[in-house]
Scaffold this active site. Structure first.
Site, PDB file in Angstrom:
ATOM      1  N   GLY A 132       9.871  -1.715  -8.386  1.00  0.00           N
ATOM      2  CA  GLY A 132       9.118  -1.180  -9.525  1.00  0.00           C
ATOM      3  C   GLY A 132      10.014  -1.027 -10.744  1.00  0.00           C
TER       4      GLY A 132
ATOM      5  N   GLY B 289      11.686   6.385  -6.904  1.00  0.00           N
ATOM      6  CA  GLY B 289      11.871   7.587  -6.080  1.00  0.00           C
ATOM      7  C   GLY B 289      13.350   7.836  -5.805  1.00  0.00           C
TER       8      GLY B 289
ATOM      9  N   GLY C 177      14.427   0.171  -7.498  1.00  0.00           N
ATOM     10  CA  GLY C 177      13.728  -0.694  -6.551  1.00  0.00           C
ATOM     11  C   GLY C 177      12.885  -1.718  -7.302  1.00  0.00           C
TER      12      GLY C 177
ATOM     13  N   GLU D  68       3.276   4.955   7.136  1.00  0.00           N
ATOM     14  CA  GLU D  68       2.183   5.396   6.247  1.00  0.00           C
ATOM     15  C   GLU D  68       1.302   4.228   5.802  1.00  0.00           C
ATOM     16  OE1 GLU D  68       3.944   7.114   2.719  1.00  0.00           O
ATOM     17  OE2 GLU D  68       4.833   5.210   2.104  1.00  0.00           O
TER      18      GLU D  68
ATOM     19  N   ARG E 288       1.983  15.560  26.016  1.00  0.00           N
ATOM     20  CA  ARG E 288       1.135  15.227  24.873  1.00  0.00           C
ATOM     21  C   ARG E 288       1.500  13.875  24.276  1.00  0.00           C
ATOM     22  NH1 ARG E 288       1.799  20.828  21.426  1.00  0.00           N
ATOM     23  NH2 ARG E 288       0.294  22.072  22.600  1.00  0.00           N
TER      24      ARG E 288
ATOM     25  N   ARG F  60      -0.740  15.509  18.762  1.00  0.00           N
ATOM     26  CA  ARG F  60      -0.342  16.212  17.541  1.00  0.00           C
ATOM     27  C   ARG F  60       0.283  15.230  16.547  1.00  0.00           C
ATOM     28  NH1 ARG F  60      -2.753  19.728  19.786  1.00  0.00           N
ATOM     29  NH2 ARG F  60      -2.078  21.859  20.242  1.00  0.00           N
TER      30      ARG F  60
ATOM     31  N   ILE G 219      14.492   3.915   0.166  1.00  0.00           N
ATOM     32  CA  ILE G 219      14.437   4.180   1.606  1.00  0.00           C
ATOM     33  C   ILE G 219      13.554   3.145   2.306  1.00  0.00           C
ATOM     34  CG2 ILE G 219      14.850   6.663   1.366  1.00  0.00           C
ATOM     35  CD1 ILE G 219      11.780   6.991   2.094  1.00  0.00           C
ATOM     36  N   ASP G 220      12.707   2.426   1.533  1.00  0.00           N
ATOM     37  CA  ASP G 220      11.764   1.476   2.135  1.00  0.00           C
ATOM     38  C   ASP G 220      12.453   0.178   2.579  1.00  0.00           C
ATOM     39  OD1 ASP G 220      10.006   3.404   1.257  1.00  0.00           O
ATOM     40  OD2 ASP G 220       9.267   2.245  -0.440  1.00  0.00           O
TER      41      ASP G 220
ATOM     42  N   GLN H 135      12.432  12.588   4.358  1.00  0.00           N
ATOM     43  CA  GLN H 135      13.186  11.339   4.572  1.00  0.00           C
ATOM     44  C   GLN H 135      14.027  10.941   3.375  1.00  0.00           C
ATOM     45  OE1 GLN H 135      10.045   8.598   6.784  1.00  0.00           O
ATOM     46  NE2 GLN H 135       9.236  10.203   5.464  1.00  0.00           N
TER      47      GLN H 135
HETATM   48  O1  F6P Z   1       9.334   4.085  -2.412  1.00  0.00           O
HETATM   49  C1  F6P Z   1       9.829   5.247  -1.830  1.00  0.00           C
HETATM   50  C2  F6P Z   1       8.720   6.138  -1.358  1.00  0.00           C
HETATM   51  O2  F6P Z   1       9.287   7.279  -0.762  1.00  0.00           O
HETATM   52  C3  F6P Z   1       7.698   5.491  -0.438  1.00  0.00           C
HETATM   53  O3  F6P Z   1       8.171   5.338   0.891  1.00  0.00           O
HETATM   54  C4  F6P Z   1       6.531   6.427  -0.581  1.00  0.00           C
HETATM   55  O4  F6P Z   1       5.332   5.788  -0.283  1.00  0.00           O
HETATM   56  C5  F6P Z   1       6.600   6.811  -2.049  1.00  0.00           C
HETATM   57  O5  F6P Z   1       7.930   6.574  -2.467  1.00  0.00           O
HETATM   58  C6  F6P Z   1       6.245   8.245  -2.334  1.00  0.00           C
HETATM   59  O6  F6P Z   1       6.233   8.442  -3.714  1.00  0.00           O
HETATM   60  P1  F6P Z   1       6.172   9.875  -4.403  1.00  0.00           P
HETATM   61  O7  F6P Z   1       7.547  10.470  -4.358  1.00  0.00           O
HETATM   62  O8  F6P Z   1       5.717   9.593  -5.785  1.00  0.00           O
HETATM   63  O9  F6P Z   1       5.208  10.702  -3.611  1.00  0.00           O
END
Ligand code: F6P
Length: 365
Positions: free
Chosen positions: A121, A15, A119, A239, A179, A283, A143-144, A291
């Site tokens: 991967g 990413g 990263g 997430e 809220r 909400r 970013i992770d 991000q």
């Molecule tokens: O690894 C970076 C990341 O932004 C993760 O935080 C997120 O789960 C994933 O990539 C989202 O991937 P994509 O851009 O394929 O939706």
């Protein structure tokens, strides 16, 4: 130190994130000022397999330090060992092993070393190339912030700033309307981004994958705040967060991706349960790719330039198949294959968690 290197290749994989261009610039300029040519590979490993490259000279590398994304393009769906060729007559996907194609293209461009900005991967995808004899050097980004062997990755600081800004802003509506405001942040299976953003914004509840939560505990906590000040609550929810004995919420399967699962939706579920069980209006905001976008913060420009120039120094020293890393404040060279396929998760007793608990942040446990 003198070098026999004549040409280097650079690719960005996985990413996108803020700071990739700063890293490309750091690597590229270091090489050019030593008289070494620079070949940019487009769209990550897909470009190496399909032999799509671009010349990187001083002009191409100027003015990109502050730009988000990557001028080379990137890809989080393509692996040299599982290249998507299309579909057969029955509509099933056809994959092939394209490691030999990568090696042939690297040879055609006479690359002395391939710099891989990626990263875990992307480093997993690098493994067969290293094993086939292509000298590679890794520059960690995501970013992770979950790459094994380094305390910091390019992109994390900017994403944390964006997460913090979003959580800060949600305070206004939470406070004014009394809220609960749930904000879902990215991070895959690691909670670094949510934890740091939650801590920085003073979020009342932080939910991360490393600490499975009990929804009843979360509800009691936000309900207990009803009589305090305006009684609103801010929840930073990763997430990848999930309930004790529960599973992560999957938003999408991407068949041809090395990591086919995309997470998302837990924020909505948490909000629904809180409203149902406490009666407090709730909400959800999902930050998503916001991000990953935009210009890198100053720290990420510094980190990217430092990592990239250190990676180039490794090549000059002939230290191949390493990844630059920041470990306890020191720059180090780690084995790139050690970072492949592993994730650096948040330790449950990490000082960020202790700090958050000390100021009465609820983790739902
Ligand atoms: O690894 C970076 C990341 O932004 C993760 O935080 C997120 O789960 C994933 O990539 C989202 O991937 P994509 O851009 O394929 O939706």
């Amino acid at each position: 130190m003198t070098t026999t290197m004549k040409r280097i290749g650079i690719l960005t994989g996985g990413g996108d994130c803020p700071g990739l261009n700063a890293a490309i610039r750091g690597l590229g300029k270091s090489a050019l000022y030593k008289g070494i040519e620079v070949v940019g590979i487009q769209d990550g490993y897909q470009g190496l397999i399909e032999n799509r490259t671009t010349h990187l000279g001083i002009n191409e590398l100027s003015g990109i330090l502050t730009r988000g994304g990557t001028i080379l393009g990137t890809n989080n769906k393509c692996s040299p060992e599982k290249y998507y060729e299309g579909r057969n007559d029955s509509g099933e996907p056809i994959y092939s092993n394209a490691v030999d194609r990568c090696m042939a293209n690297a040879e055609e461009h006479e690359l002395d070393v391939l710099f891989v900005i990626g990263g875990d991967g992307t480093f997993t995808c690098t493994k067969p190339l290293v094993e086939a004899g292509l000298p590679c050097i890794g520059v960690p980004k995501t970013i992770d912030n979950d790459i094994h062997g380094t305390d910091l990755t390019i992109g994390f600081t900017t994403a944390t700033r964006i997460g913090t800004m979003a959580l800060d802003r949600l305070h206004s509506t939470g406070d004014s309307h009394h809220r609960v405001m749930v904000c879902e942040l990215m991070g895959r299976n690691s909670g670094w981004l949510t934890l740091a953003s939650g801590l920085a914004s003073g979020s009342d509840v932080i939910l991360i994958p490393e600490i499975p939560f009990d929804i009843e505990t979360v509800c009691k906590f936000v309900d207990g705040r009803k009589n305090e000040q305006s009684g609103f609550s801010i929840i930073a929810c990763s997430e990848g967060a999930h309930e004790i004995n529960g599973t992560q919420v999957v938003s999408k399967h991407i068949d041809n991706s090395p990591d086919p699962i995309r997470l998302g939706g837990i924020g909505q579920q948490v909000a629904h349960e809180i409203e149902k069980r406490t009666g407090i209006e709730t909400r959800t905001t999902t930050l998503g790719h916001i991000q990953r976008g935009g210009e890198p913060a100053a720290t990420d420009r510094v980190v990217a330039t430092t990592f990239a120039t250190a990676a180039f120094e490794l090549a000059i020293e002939g230290q191949f198949n390493k990844m630059v890393a920041l470990s306890d404040g020191h720059m180090e060279a780690k084995e790139i294959l050690d970072a492949a396929g592993k994730q650096r998760l948040v330790p449950k007793d990490h000082r960020f968690i202790r700090a958050a608990r000390a100021v009465r942040t609820c983790f739902g446990d």
